[in-house]
Design an enzyme around this catalytic site. Structure first.
Site, PDB file in Angstrom:
ATOM      1  CE  LYS A 106      -3.862   5.826  -1.414  1.00 50.85           C
ATOM      2  NZ  LYS A 106      -2.893   6.057  -0.622  1.00 50.85           N
ATOM      3  CD  GLN A 126       2.791   2.232  -0.929  1.00 53.31           C
ATOM      4  OE1 GLN A 126       2.842   2.015  -2.324  1.00 53.31           O
ATOM      5  NE2 GLN A 126       2.061   1.077  -0.505  1.00 53.31           N
ATOM      6  N   GLY A 149      -0.049  -2.194  12.148  1.00 57.76           N
ATOM      7  CA  GLY A 149      -1.237  -2.076  13.699  1.00 57.76           C
ATOM      8  C   GLY A 149       0.138  -0.397  14.627  1.00 57.76           C
ATOM      9  CG  ASP A 165      -2.134   5.332   6.413  1.00 63.36           C
ATOM     10  OD1 ASP A 165      -1.968   4.332   5.065  1.00 63.36           O
ATOM     11  OD2 ASP A 165      -0.629   5.423   6.421  1.00 63.36           O
ATOM     12  CB  SER A 225     -14.515  11.359   3.380  1.00 61.95           C
ATOM     13  OG  SER A 225     -14.611  10.732   4.022  1.00 61.95           O
ATOM     14  CB  THR A 276       7.735   3.106  -0.885  1.00 59.71           C
ATOM     15  OG1 THR A 276       7.298   1.831  -0.698  1.00 59.71           O
ATOM     16  CG2 THR A 276       6.869   3.811  -1.277  1.00 59.71           C
ATOM     17  N   GLY A 304      -3.041  -1.053   3.013  1.00 58.89           N
ATOM     18  CA  GLY A 304      -4.180  -2.190   3.258  1.00 58.89           C
ATOM     19  C   GLY A 304      -5.361  -0.450   2.767  1.00 58.89           C
ATOM     20  CG  HIS A 305      -6.415   0.446  -0.501  1.00 56.91           C
ATOM     21  ND1 HIS A 305      -5.990   0.814  -2.062  1.00 56.91           N
ATOM     22  CD2 HIS A 305      -4.902   1.569   0.097  1.00 56.91           C
ATOM     23  CE1 HIS A 305      -4.753   1.330  -2.001  1.00 56.91           C
ATOM     24  NE2 HIS A 305      -3.996   1.707  -1.049  1.00 56.91           N
TER      25      HIS A 305
HETATM   26  P1  IMP Z   1       8.558  -0.049   2.316  1.00 53.70           P
HETATM   27  O1  IMP Z   1       7.263   0.390   1.552  1.00 53.70           O
HETATM   28  O2  IMP Z   1       7.566  -1.149   3.108  1.00 53.70           O
HETATM   29  O3  IMP Z   1       9.713  -0.747   1.849  1.00 53.70           O
HETATM   30  O4  IMP Z   1       8.636   1.593   3.716  1.00 53.70           O
HETATM   31  C1  IMP Z   1       8.834   2.491   3.697  1.00 53.70           C
HETATM   32  C2  IMP Z   1       8.095   3.658   4.323  1.00 53.70           C
HETATM   33  O5  IMP Z   1       6.966   3.840   3.596  1.00 53.70           O
HETATM   34  C3  IMP Z   1       7.954   3.291   5.839  1.00 53.70           C
HETATM   35  O6  IMP Z   1       7.868   4.375   6.426  1.00 53.70           O
HETATM   36  C4  IMP Z   1       6.186   2.962   5.291  1.00 53.70           C
HETATM   37  O7  IMP Z   1       5.841   3.073   7.075  1.00 53.70           O
HETATM   38  C5  IMP Z   1       6.120   3.299   4.493  1.00 53.70           C
HETATM   39  N1  IMP Z   1       4.599   2.992   3.918  1.00 53.70           N
HETATM   40  C6  IMP Z   1       4.646   2.091   2.618  1.00 53.70           C
HETATM   41  N2  IMP Z   1       3.218   2.070   2.395  1.00 53.70           N
HETATM   42  C7  IMP Z   1       2.994   2.445   2.930  1.00 53.70           C
HETATM   43  C8  IMP Z   1       0.888   2.926   3.164  1.00 53.70           C
HETATM   44  O8  IMP Z   1       0.080   2.111   2.470  1.00 53.70           O
HETATM   45  N3  IMP Z   1       0.515   4.191   3.872  1.00 53.70           N
HETATM   46  C9  IMP Z   1       1.180   4.799   4.606  1.00 53.70           C
HETATM   47  N4  IMP Z   1       2.995   4.235   4.798  1.00 53.70           N
HETATM   48  C10 IMP Z   1       3.472   3.492   3.921  1.00 53.70           C
END
Ligand code: IMP
Length: 420
Positions: free
Chosen positions: A20, A220, A298, A17, A407, A235, A44-45
């Site tokens: 990117k 991520q 969210g 977040d 930015s 993750t 989520g981009h």
């Molecule tokens: P998972 O990737 O859904 O298994 O989540 C594992 C951890 O990574 C959790 O703490 C999520 O909140 C975090 N996480 C996964 N994808 C994102 C992302 O795109 N942005 C921020 N945190 C992420």
């Protein structure tokens, strides 16, 4: 930034977040191919074009710029239901999603309802002992686990009804949660996807050979990397720059630059260690100013000061060659801005020499925070204001890399390329 015949990695250098999406959008204007190489729809981009907000979870955000093609590499896990929805939403905006422009790797693994169910079950189990990861619940970890167990279904099998049937017969548990209705929908989606499923390694290498400018859109943030992040609160796919080439199937020496994207402060979604985390009114104030709510789930994001210990470490592990500093405007108007400069060990009161490796080490981290004079504005014409410039220089010193882009707002045009 982009060179002919080379790939540039845009890498999240915090907990995800970082902004990117916006930075990739700015760069994609000059790119020929933009690729996703890891993760799935946990990402989520987001970009803002005028008053319109566009979010992608699986397709690279580069898809919005029609001058480039986009690819989802073999390192990504694809939820076909989500991808199909995304195709519909993006094409409803009038964006061309022709199979000549959009490429999905046949080796990318498929997220099935079973994986989402497993994600939920495991999280529920862990939360009984207070150890939930706080995953996005999208089935990401279980899908990579299926890959590691050598039972995973891949896109190339999904689009071939005979192979799909044989796969489910061999691994019947993967059918869990796949109702008759969902199975019919899956088979419809599979035929829809068929023309998009290709060998993206071959496509990318051949484009590079012919001088294409390739952009790797990291997902991520590298602090969530399973090896180098805050394990087990991470993750499941590798996020460091060293793995990016492998997520699409190009040689690492084709990567000419690694641009680390950071925010001027920090956020984290989900559980796990977070030195510099804010609480109380400052926390809610910064969250509201930065609109820090997850683009995927969210959820309110945890917010904190920028962490230079983590940045220094990330810069080394990923070989960051330059930095894009996002959301600098959010801190405008703060009297003073904190920055984490060291970790102190609560047990010994000594500064920690290296990166904490275990949850127990993390429990004993006390963040050392220095305060900087705030800035009423980031820029004055084409230059940075004095106090903000001092902050930027501190970041450059810690990362041992120049800040090249600042930015100053959500809109596409809000930012400046910067050289000191
Ligand atoms: P998972 O990737 O859904 O298994 O989540 C594992 C951890 O990574 C959790 O703490 C999520 O909140 C975090 N996480 C996964 N994808 C994102 C992302 O795109 N942005 C921020 N945190 C992420």
């Amino acid at each position: 930034m982009l060179e002919k015949g080379k790939a540039v990695v845009v890498l999240g250098a915090q907990f995800g977040d970082e902004g990117k999406g916006k930075f990739v959008d700015v760069l994609s204007e000059k790119a020929d191919l933009v690729c996703r190489v890891q993760g799935g729809n946990n990402a989520g981009h987001t970009i803002y074009v005028g008053s319109e907000k566009i979010v992608t979870h699986l397709l690279p955000i580069g898809v919005v710029r029609e001058n480039c093609e986009v690819a989802i590499g073999s390192g990504v896990v694809i939820d076909p239901f989500v991808l199909h929805d995304e195709f519909e939403k993006i094409s409803a905006k009038g964006i061309n999603l022709d199979p000549r422009r959009v490429h999905l790797d046949g080796r990318a693994h498929v997220i099935l309802p079973y994986h989402r169910l497993q994600d939920g079950k495991r999280e529920a189990e862990r939360s009984k002992s207070g150890e939930a990861i706080g995953t996005t619940g999208r089935g990401i970890g279980p899908a990579y686990a299926s890959r590691a167990y050598r039972e995973g279904l891949r896109m190339a099998e999904l689009i071939d009804s005979d192979q799909l049937k044989a796969h489910f017969n061999q691994h019947p548990h993967l059918r869990e949660g796949l109702t008759l209705e969902l199975e019919e929908k899956l088979s419809f989606i599979a035929s829809f996807m068929k023309p998009f499923v290709k060998d993206t390694a071959h496509i990318t290498n051949s484009k590079l050979h012919h001088g294409a400018r390739v952009l790797i859109e990291g997902a991520q943030g590298a602090l969530l990397d399973p090896s180098f992040g805050t394990y087990p609160f991470v993750t499941s796919s590798s996020l460091v720059s060293g793995s990016c080439a492998g997520g699409i199937g190009i040689p690492p020496w084709k990567i000419s630059q690694v641009i680390g994207v950071i925010k001027s402060y920090s956020t984290r979604v989900g559980n796990g260690p977070y030195p510099g985390e804010l609480s109380g009114t400052l926390e809610t104030h910064l969250r509201d100013l930065g609109k820090e709510y997850g683009a995927t789930t969210g959820r309110p994001r945890r917010v904190g000061w920028l962490d230079l210990v983590a940045l220094r470490y990330m810069s080394r592990v990923n070989g960051i060659t330059s930095i894009a500093l996002m959301k600098s405007d959010v801190l405008c108007g703060f009297d003073q801005v904190g920055i984490v400069t060291a970790y102190r060990d609560k047990r010994t009161n000594e500064l920690m020499p290296g990166w904490p490796m275990t949850p127990r080490d993390w429990d004993n981290v006390d963040a050392v925070v220095e305060f900087y004079e705030g800035w009423p504005a980031c820029t004055e014409g084409d230059a940075l204001t004095r106090p903000f410039q001092r902050y930027v220089q501190r970041i450059e010193h810690a990362a041992n890399a120049p800040v090249v882009f600042v930015s100053t707002g959500a809109e596409r045009s809000a930012g400046l390329w910067y050289q000191n």
